[in-house]
Design an enzyme around this catalytic site. Structure first.
Site, PDB file in Angstrom:
ATOM      1  CB  THR A  50      -0.924   0.010   1.233  1.00  0.00           C
ATOM      2  OG1 THR A  50      -1.686  -1.196   1.235  1.00  0.00           O
ATOM      3  CG2 THR A  50      -1.869   1.188   1.210  1.00  0.00           C
ATOM      4  CE1 TYR A 138       3.115  -8.905   1.960  1.00  0.00           C
ATOM      5  CE2 TYR A 138       4.456  -7.021   1.331  1.00  0.00           C
ATOM      6  CZ  TYR A 138       3.228  -7.639   1.402  1.00  0.00           C
ATOM      7  OH  TYR A 138       2.117  -7.010   0.907  1.00  0.00           O
ATOM      8  CE  LYS A 166       1.476  -7.781   4.880  1.00  0.00           C
ATOM      9  NZ  LYS A 166       1.854  -6.484   4.280  1.00  0.00           N
TER      10      LYS A 166
END
Length: 308
Positions: A50, A138, A166
């Site tokens: 984001t 990630y 994550k």
């Protein structure tokens, strides 16, 4: 340095406002970060997906990190995304974040040629040797086209500074099964992205929610996080149902386009989507606005309650 764990609870991922040339608006970024600090999120994820990390130069990423450190001033742990194509570039980005005063790193194995499991391991190992900050893996196959095998996650968890992962939402929806399998193999704190699955993930015992909505509606996201961790199923379903129209816009248009639309609709910042991404048209913008109207009211009410 902050002392709270950056890999527990709500990790809010704000957008990174930039102009059409990719220059970070540090003042606007500071205003967004101040909202997150004021709400009391558990950590801030700077330069995540984001936060358009993949679209920014090293210089602009460094400017964003330095501005964030200056704004946050140690009040909330700051996790900085350092993903890039080349290992040497990632090592430089990791050193930049460490030198600026970040609390932790977030690393996605960005690639053009698909990586093998061994290549990904060596990539992460090299980065942990360059900077000694705690690191979160990630796992984002939707954008990197790389999926971490559980054996690889186990190997990586044996590296001292790698502390968390994550995860994407499990395809079969079996959060409890996946959490159990990962905890059997690794010592990692396990969190999830994919906002529409956050409620189920937290109810199933996930350690963290790496949240897109948390970057814009931090109090709403924090309220959902708290009741889910507490196991208050009825309240979780109520809040998740209230947010469901926004989840649908994420699925329809992509969360990045929606979040940039919200920056404008909510007058939070003037920011340009990085090209070749294009802003939503008027009809779709109206759908996003209608989806968040209840959340605007709830965010304001939660803030009012915090001040009583």
């Amino acid at each position: 340095m902050s002392v709270a764990s950056p890999f527990q609870g709500l990790s809010a991922f704000p957008p990174t406002p930039t102009d059409r040339d990719g220059r970070v608006d540090t003042e606007a970024l500071g205003r967004l970060l101040e909202r997150l600090c004021d709400a009391g999120v558990a950590s801030i994820g700077l330069l995540g997906s984001t936060g358009i990390y993949a679209f920014l130069t090293r210089e602009e990423r460094r400017r964003a990190v330095e501005a964030a450190i200056e704004c946050v001033r140690g009040r909330i742990p700051l996790v900085v995304g350092v993903g890039a194509l080349r290992t040497d570039h990632v090592r430089s980005l990791a050193r930049d974040a460490e030198a600026a005063g970040a609390d932790a790193l977030l690393l996605a194995p960005v690639s053009y040629t698909p990586l093998t499991q061994d290549e990904a391991y060596e990539h992460f190992l090299a980065v942990t040797e360059a900077a000694k900050l705690p690191l979160c893996i990630y796992n984002n196959p939707g954008t990197t086209h790389f999926t971490f095998g559980r054996d690889l996650l186990q190997r990586l968890s044996n590296i001292e500074t790698i502390r968390a992962v994550k995860m994407p939402l499990p395809v079969d929806g079996d959060f409890a099964g996946e959490l159990g399998a990962l905890r059997e193999k690794t010592r990692l704190a396990i969190g999830y992205s994919g906002d529409w699955g956050a409620a189920e993930a937290l109810l199933s015992g996930a350690d963290a929610w790496y949240s897109v909505i948390g970057g814009v509606f931090p109090r709403v996201a924090l309220a959902l996080t708290k009741v889910a961790i507490a196991g208050e199923d009825g309240e979780v379903r109520r809040l998740d149902g209230l947010i469901e129209p926004l989840w649908q816009t994420f699925k329809a248009f992509g969360s990045l386009r929606v979040i940039y639309t919200l920056l404008d609709l909510l007058s939070l910042a003037r920011a340009e989507l990085p090209r070749p991404l294009l802003p939503l048209g008027q009809t779709d913008r109206q759908r996003v606005l209608e989806a968040v109207e209840p959340l605007i009211a709830l965010e304001s009410e939660l803030k009012r309650q915090s001040l009583l």
